[in-house]
Motif scaffolding. Structure first.
Motif, PDB file in Angstrom:
ATOM      1  N   GLU A   1       0.599  -1.351  -0.080  1.00  0.00           N
ATOM      2  CA  GLU A   1       0.050  -0.166  -0.162  1.00  0.00           C
ATOM      3  C   GLU A   1       0.923   1.215   0.171  1.00  0.00           C
ATOM      4  OE1 GLU A   1      -0.113  -2.068   2.414  1.00  0.00           O
ATOM      5  OE2 GLU A   1      -0.013  -1.141   4.694  1.00  0.00           O
TER       6      GLU A   1
ATOM      7  N   HIS B   1      -8.658  -3.904  -0.214  1.00  0.00           N
ATOM      8  CA  HIS B   1      -7.280  -3.967   1.131  1.00  0.00           C
ATOM      9  C   HIS B   1      -6.629  -2.414   0.260  1.00  0.00           C
ATOM     10  CE1 HIS B   1      -5.277  -5.686   3.599  1.00  0.00           C
ATOM     11  NE2 HIS B   1      -4.429  -5.421   3.381  1.00  0.00           N
ATOM     12  N   GLU B   2      -5.912  -2.646  -0.528  1.00  0.00           N
ATOM     13  CA  GLU B   2      -4.634  -1.452  -0.248  1.00  0.00           C
ATOM     14  C   GLU B   2      -5.521  -0.296  -0.219  1.00  0.00           C
ATOM     15  OE1 GLU B   2      -1.986  -3.111  -0.089  1.00  0.00           O
ATOM     16  OE2 GLU B   2      -3.204  -4.522  -0.363  1.00  0.00           O
TER      17      GLU B   2
ATOM     18  N   HIS C   1      -6.437   0.904   3.372  1.00  0.00           N
ATOM     19  CA  HIS C   1      -5.259   1.658   3.560  1.00  0.00           C
ATOM     20  C   HIS C   1      -4.563   2.158   3.971  1.00  0.00           C
ATOM     21  CE1 HIS C   1      -3.287  -2.231   5.509  1.00  0.00           C
ATOM     22  NE2 HIS C   1      -3.343  -2.855   4.479  1.00  0.00           N
TER      23      HIS C   1
ATOM     24  N   GLU D   1      -3.822  -4.142   9.656  1.00  0.00           N
ATOM     25  CA  GLU D   1      -4.106  -4.940   8.391  1.00  0.00           C
ATOM     26  C   GLU D   1      -5.647  -5.748   9.199  1.00  0.00           C
ATOM     27  OE1 GLU D   1      -2.918  -5.726   5.529  1.00  0.00           O
ATOM     28  OE2 GLU D   1      -0.708  -5.081   6.543  1.00  0.00           O
TER      29      GLU D   1
ATOM     30  N   TYR E   1      -3.895 -10.497  10.104  1.00  0.00           N
ATOM     31  CA  TYR E   1      -5.251 -10.165   8.851  1.00  0.00           C
ATOM     32  C   TYR E   1      -6.552 -10.469   8.971  1.00  0.00           C
ATOM     33  CZ  TYR E   1      -1.885  -8.854   5.672  1.00  0.00           C
ATOM     34  OH  TYR E   1      -0.147  -7.605   5.542  1.00  0.00           O
TER      35      TYR E   1
HETATM   36 ZN   LIG Z   1      -2.768  -5.234   3.693  1.00  0.00          ZN
END
Ligand SMILES: [Zn+2]
Length: 965
Positions: A367, A400-401, A404, A423, A486
């Motif tokens: 990220e 997800h990224e 971040h 995470e 995670y």
């Molecule tokens: Zn991550």
């Protein structure tokens, strides 16, 4: 305005007060509850009410009564959990620690002026950095993080311009630091540290590394950074800890034909003075950020561009000729950035966001702020050849990224111990973004099958760790990028989301992000904001789940009494597969559901905190035939062990579909785990699949979950002499399903059906089901002859059919396809399949390819997993690993290497093998994989124990059956 969640919460308050008092509440409570019920109370008041009721309960010695509110199924909700005040045991567990101290704050950085010139052919780079610092205490010693670079010049320049050169330097190799001694004491106040150095563009996919790729068969070079967790120090001397935030001015000097990217947009680009073959690219100053988020990417790329509704420029950079494969990620990102801005109530602060596909990449993605890097399979979608699973993976990883950019980049964890704040949250939020854009993917059901289940699998091991785990040395930090940080992180946040409700959750989150914008935060900071936003005792409840290793199993029994009353007897203990007698107690937000057995009965839903070792609860209005379900929708992170009688009453509700899909999944999921822990014997599970799911189950995600377990038992039963019977049994369960959903076509595909078909055909081919193998081989021939109509989701299965059952010819055909294919998603499927050959010489050829140029080092893990798929192949793979240990270790990113080893070790199942591996690993250390290896050894022992204890029961049961296929 009162939302639906708040109305339901008010209704819960009344029910809860009634339940704990055993009667309708009187006085203040009564008026308040009635008002609450009439929709007019604030969250805070409802919280006070709940606490008052709870205290009354705590002070009385009376038995708890749970009053069942009857409600039609359509009104069931998961957003109105009770609020509780129980104090959690906040004992922290410590792992074996290496000597480590964080950098002192004697001197702190505020800005880096960085200039890097990579020399791609030579695999080296020249670096120069001026670090603006604040000297807080006068000293002549400066220690910074630094590894694998050669510093030729170091000096300090004071605010008066006076230069103090360094007198001596000491490399602290073990600590990955360098210590400078200066001739004079550095004066307090502002100053600059200047370093000149050279470094190596390594091939280990971390730090600043060389990315080798080919264009039309010609080898070309690029370079790329991967700084998380502690690898920025391989590119520049720096304060490489997340809390030392600073701004960065980056300058890259690169070949004039090459693309050069960094976090910020290009400020200027001009030829290098005196050498026109090079260009000097300068970038805008970054926001204040941690070193691990800095990015440098150079190479040849195509790109696609679009803008968000806020005017942020989004580009997807792809390898040359693959531009159209970036469209899916681009569309997803352009919609997701504004959605997150709205969800978090905080804007994305950079003017651009690049998503870059890198040919050689260890992780899924990284990220870096505004300059996100991915492996190809995590960002590229080939419209004609990517499968539903491939497309879904891209959406989740991009989601997800981008999450971040807020969780991690705007607000960063104070130290790696709280990695889960990055995470766990990004893993939770990625599902919110996918749910928003693709509601028909039922991504939250899939979350339970995938994230929730893998977290539970790992966290059942004694070698697991708490979500918040003390770590120090970089080697320890690398080890915790696992399913606990995670998947368990995301699972407990899902539980919290349910407990707080969407409104309170979003309010707390937004306040947290605003308070800590461009700063660092801890878990406690986040809890404080949730508490302030909702008035709920978040900290005391959540610390049970973030600071304790493992999770509970709740044993439940029900005694039906007179006048419609029943006693629910509950007890909890730590769920363990290798019992080491560990004791712990959790505050479990329980959901108890009484199911109707006729149309006149409603669904009784009760929520209650269960925080004792054992407790009894009285249920009202329960008939003897009514089943009781615990942990509806699998919100709580715990397992349930029903008494035989309770389970038997639930079974007809599985087969009739009256139980919700997640609950149908949960029952067999828990039973599977209880088989491995020795609480239940395996024939019970085999019987259940046959009686309750076969020919009844309609939900593709429930089937996906069952298929995972069917596969795991196949690997275990292979160590008995009834593996063939087991395969026949699995065909009896699965073949009717394939007949029902068919082989599919490329044109007409439901997403979930497509995902199921992939796993189902895979399993049937792997287990050698003759009819399926035959069809798969025919489809492989069609595919070979250029028929693009072969559905994408069954391609791995047809590749396996070609190698496992097609002899040398099938193997050679697949090998030449692998060499020609340009799509990474298919190439990795082929690598797995090449390990399925039954010819030992070809098996050896596949293994050897892992150390050749034919396989990217990032993909070696697929070769190992494929080659170790069965008992003999696993042993040969293990022998090959021992022989090639040094070469493998040298060529692999350490995390990838330990993952590759796990994929081989995790299916062994004897004590002797565990000892043999342990012995080997004593003299062959894995610096960043010790925890992973410990987990692999424990898994082997669990499986060995199961085989010893229950394998024979499974064998006898299988051999006594006749199978209808
Ligand atoms: Zn991550």
């Amino acid at each position: 305005m009162l939302t639906r969640a708040r109305l339901l919460s008010a209704r819960w308050t009344l029910t809860y007060c009634q339940s704990v008092l055993g009667r309708r509440p009187a006085g203040y409570l009564s008026v308040a509850c009635t008002r609450s019920y009439q929709q007019s109370l604030s969250v805070k008041t409802r919280f006070r009410l709940a606490i008052s009721a709870h205290r009354l309960l705590a002070s009385s010695q009376a038995k708890r009564f749970i009053s069942l509110s009857s409600a039609p199924r359509s009104k069931m909700t998961t957003s109105d959990k009770p609020q509780q005040q129980e104090t959690a045991d906040t004992k922290t567990e410590f792992t074996n620690k290496k000597a480590f101290e964080r950098l002192p704050k004697t001197i702190v950085p505020s800005h880096y002026d960085l200039r890097i010139q990579p020399r791609l052919k030579d695999a080296t780079f020249d670096g120069q950095v001026e670090i603006h610092v604040q000297v807080n205490e006068s000293t002549n010693i400066v220690t910074v993080d630094c590894a694998e670079i050669e510093i030729s010049e170091a000096a300090f320049i004071g605010h008066d311009g006076k230069e103090i050169p360094s007198k001596d330097k000491q490399i602290l190799k073990e600590m990955e630091r360098i210590r400078f001694e200066f001739g004079d004491k550095l004066p307090t106040g502002k100053g600059k540290l200047r370093f000149k150095y050279t470094g190596v563009l390594n091939d280990k996919l971390r730090g600043f590394y060389r990315n080798i790729y080919t264009v039309n068969g010609e080898e070309r070079y690029g370079a790329c950074t991967q700084f998380e967790s502690c690898f920025a120090r391989q590119c520049l001397p720096c304060w490489d800890e997340p809390a030392f935030k600073a701004t960065f001015d980056v300058t890259l000097v690169v070949d004039k034909h090459i693309v050069a990217l960094s976090n910020m947009p290009v400020k200027s680009e001009e030829p290098l003075e005196g050498d026109g073959a090079w260009k000097v690219v300068k970038y805008d100053t970054t926001p204040i950020m941690s070193t691990y988020l800095l990015a440098l990417v150079v190479g040849e790329f195509d790109f696609l561009e679009d803008k968000t509704e806020d005017g942020i420029v989004v580009r997807v950079y792809t390898p040359l000729g693959k531009k159209e494969q970036g469209q899916f990620a681009l569309d997803f990102a352009v919609k997701t950035l504004p959605y997150y801005r709205e969800f978090f109530s905080v804007a994305y602060p950079l003017p651009k966001c690049d998503l870059i596909a890198i040919q050689n990449f260890a992780m899924g993605a990284m990220e870096n702020w505004g300059c996100i890097t991915f492996r190809e399979t995590a960002v590229l979608v080939d419209p004609n050849n990517s499968s539903a699973a491939g497309r879904q993976r891209v959406a989740l990883v991009v989601g997800h990224e981008l999450a971040h950019m807020w969780f991690g980049n705007i607000v960063t964890m104070e130290w790696w111990t709280e990695l889960w704040l990055n995470e766990g949250f990004a893993s939770f939020v990625e599902h919110i973004s996918v749910e928003k854009q693709f509601p028909d993917w039922k991504i939250w059901y899939q979350f339970v099958d995938d994230f929730f289940s893998s977290a539970m699998k790992l966290d059942a091991l004694n070698s697991s760790h708490p979500i918040e785990v003390p770590v120090g040395h970089p080697d320890e930090v690398e080890e915790i990028f696992d399913a606990i940080s995670y998947e368990k992180g995301a699972s407990v946040i899902r539980m919290l989301f349910d407990f707080l409700g969407e409104e309170g959750f979003k309010a707390g989150l937004s306040n947290y992000l605003q308070e800590f914008e461009y700063k660092n935060a801890t878990t406690k900071d986040l809890w404080r904001h949730f508490e302030q936003a909702t008035g709920k005792p978040v900290s005391t409840i959540m610390s049970d789940w973030t600071m304790k290793k493992g999770y509970p199993v709740v044993a439940a029994d029900l005694e039906y009494g007179k006048n419609g009353k029943a006693t629910l007897k509950l007890s909890q203990k730590k769920f363990s597969l290798l019992d080491q007698g560990e004791q712990n107690l959790w505050s479990i937000p329980m959901t108890v559901q009484v199911l109707p057995t006729n149309e006149r009965q409603g669904v009784g839903l009760v929520k209650q905190m269960f925080d004792k070792r054992e407790d009894n609860f009285t249920l009202d209005n329960v008939q003897e035939t009514q089943p009781v379900l615990i942990n509806a929708n699998l919100i709580g992170f715990y397992r349930v062990k029903y008494s035989d009688k309770m389970l038997q009453l639930l079974v007809p509700h599985i087969s009739s579909g009256a139980l919700a899909p997640l609950d149908r999944m949960g029952i067999q999921n828990d039973l599977m785990a209880l088989v491995l822990s020795g609480d239940v014997s395996v024939p019970s599970l085999f019987e259940l699949w046959r009686s309750a799911y076969k020919n009844h189950e309609k939900d593709p995600i429930v089937w996906q979950n069952i298929l995972t377990h069917v596969g795991r038992f196949s690997a275990l039963m292979a160590y008995t002499d009834s593996h063939d019977e087991y395969q026949q049994y699995s065909w009896e369960i699965l073949v009717p399903l394939l007949r029902q959903i068919g082989w599919g076509s490329k044109e007409k595909q439901g997403h979930l059906e497509s995902l199921l078909r992939e796993s189902l055909v895979d399993r049937l081919v792997k287990s050698g089901h003759p009819e399926t193998v035959k069809t798969a081989q025919e489809l492989f021939e069609k595919y070979l002859n250029g028929d693009n109509g072969v559905p994408t989701e069954i391609r791995r299965a047809i590749f396996i059919a070609a190698t496992a059952y097609g002899g040398k010819e099938g193997y050679e055909k697949l090998w030449s396809l692998y060499e020609k294919s340009e799509l990474q998603e298919e190439k990795v499927k082929m690598l797995v399949a090449l390990g399925w050959t039954q010819d030992t010489a070809l098996h050896q050829k596949t293994l050897d390819s892992a150390l050749s140029k034919q396989v990217r080092s990032q993909d070696v893990v697929y070769v190992l997993a494929g080659c170790a798929h069965d008992v003999d192949g696993r042993e040969r793979t293990w022998q090959w690993i021992q022989k090639n240990w040094e070469a493998l270790k040298e060529s692999q990113h350490p995390s990838l290497f330990s993952r590759g080893l796990q994929s081989v070790f995790n299916n062994f199942a004897s004590e002797e093998k565990a000892q043999e591996l342990e012995e080997f690993l004593k003299s062959h250390k894995l610096e960043q994989g010790e925890r992973a290896m410990e987990q692999a050894m424990e898994t082997i022992r669990i499986q060995a124990n199961w085989l010893k204890r229950d394998g024979d029961n499974g064998r006898k049961w299988l051999q006594a059956q006749t199978f209808s296929i």
